[in-house]
Design an enzyme around this catalytic site. Structure first.
Site, PDB file in Angstrom:
ATOM      1  N   ASP A  50      74.796   6.519  59.793  1.00  9.79           N
ATOM      2  CA  ASP A  50      74.207   6.434  58.453  1.00  9.79           C
ATOM      3  C   ASP A  50      73.110   7.479  58.301  1.00  9.79           C
ATOM      4  O   ASP A  50      72.532   7.941  59.291  1.00  9.79           O
ATOM      5  CB  ASP A  50      73.682   5.036  58.147  1.00  9.79           C
ATOM      6  CG  ASP A  50      72.547   4.567  59.041  1.00  9.79           C
ATOM      7  OD1 ASP A  50      72.575   4.868  60.257  1.00  9.79           O
ATOM      8  OD2 ASP A  50      71.635   3.891  58.536  1.00  9.79           O
ATOM      9  N   GLU A  82      70.990   2.168  61.130  1.00  5.14           N
ATOM     10  CA  GLU A  82      69.730   2.566  61.767  1.00  5.14           C
ATOM     11  C   GLU A  82      68.680   2.959  60.743  1.00  5.14           C
ATOM     12  O   GLU A  82      67.502   2.641  60.892  1.00  5.14           O
ATOM     13  CB  GLU A  82      69.984   3.715  62.756  1.00  5.14           C
ATOM     14  CG  GLU A  82      68.805   4.019  63.668  1.00  5.14           C
ATOM     15  CD  GLU A  82      67.777   4.970  63.090  1.00  5.14           C
ATOM     16  OE1 GLU A  82      66.658   5.038  63.648  1.00  5.14           O
ATOM     17  OE2 GLU A  82      68.053   5.650  62.072  1.00  5.14           O
TER      18      GLU A  82
END
Length: 180
Positions: free
Chosen positions: A88, A152
């Site tokens: 991400d 994250e």
């Protein structure tokens, strides 16, 4: 290592093309409108890890974005490295501060510019391609597992439960954090 380096040199353009394809996926975990991109990115990574030499790769659901798990077990008695990374990326706002398109990577002054090139798609991709080079040249000295998460950048809210649920599968002798 010479065989590995030769493989990398011979596949440099292919590796760059693949990295650019990965960087083009707007996997922004903080924005719900990118949920489909999160799944697309996870599926892309799972397929890439199989192509790189993993015996198996799965896109595993969580309460949030999926985790990509892959492994190559060369010998159950051998040491195991678990590679952690995240696919991400942060949102691109404020957009006006970008000098290039965030999801159209370019090389300028010998550096790759694009969202995720530094944090963390570039690093996890580097480890995946090193893994590929070692698999392709029969020089992988240990078992390798990958755990690539998609949250994250929003604090990894689903990772703890995933690790608890799959602690046996994730067992390793060392963890290589691919987020530097």
């Amino acid at each position: 290592m010479e065989k590995v380096q030769k493989y990398i040199d011979e596949h440099k353009q292919q590796f760059l093309d693949e990295l650019f394809d990965l960087l083009r996926i707007p996997s922004i975990s903080a924005q719900s409108e990118h949920k489909g991109d999160m799944v697309k990115c996870a599926e892309w990574l799972a397929a890439a890890l199989v192509k790189s030499g993993a015996d198996r790769a799965e896109v595993m659901p969580t309460d949030g974005n999926p985790v990509v798990y892959a492994e190559k077990i060369i010998d159950p008695a051998a040491k195991t490295v678990l590679v952690y990374g995240h696919y991400d990326v942060m949102p691109v706002d404020p957009r006006a501060e970008w000098r290039t398109e965030p999801f159209e990577p370019v090389i300028k002054d010998g550096r790759i510019w694009g969202r995720g090139a530094d944090d963390d798609k570039g690093q996890l991709f580097m480890h995946a391609k090193a893994f590929e080079a070692m698999c392709a040249t029969d020089s992988l000295p240990c078992n390798v597992k990958f755990m690539l998460e998609g949250e994250e950048e929003i604090g990894s809210p689903s990772l703890y439960k995933f690790c608890e649920d799959y602690k046996d599968m994730l067992k390793a002798d060392i963890i290589l954090v691919s987020d530097t």
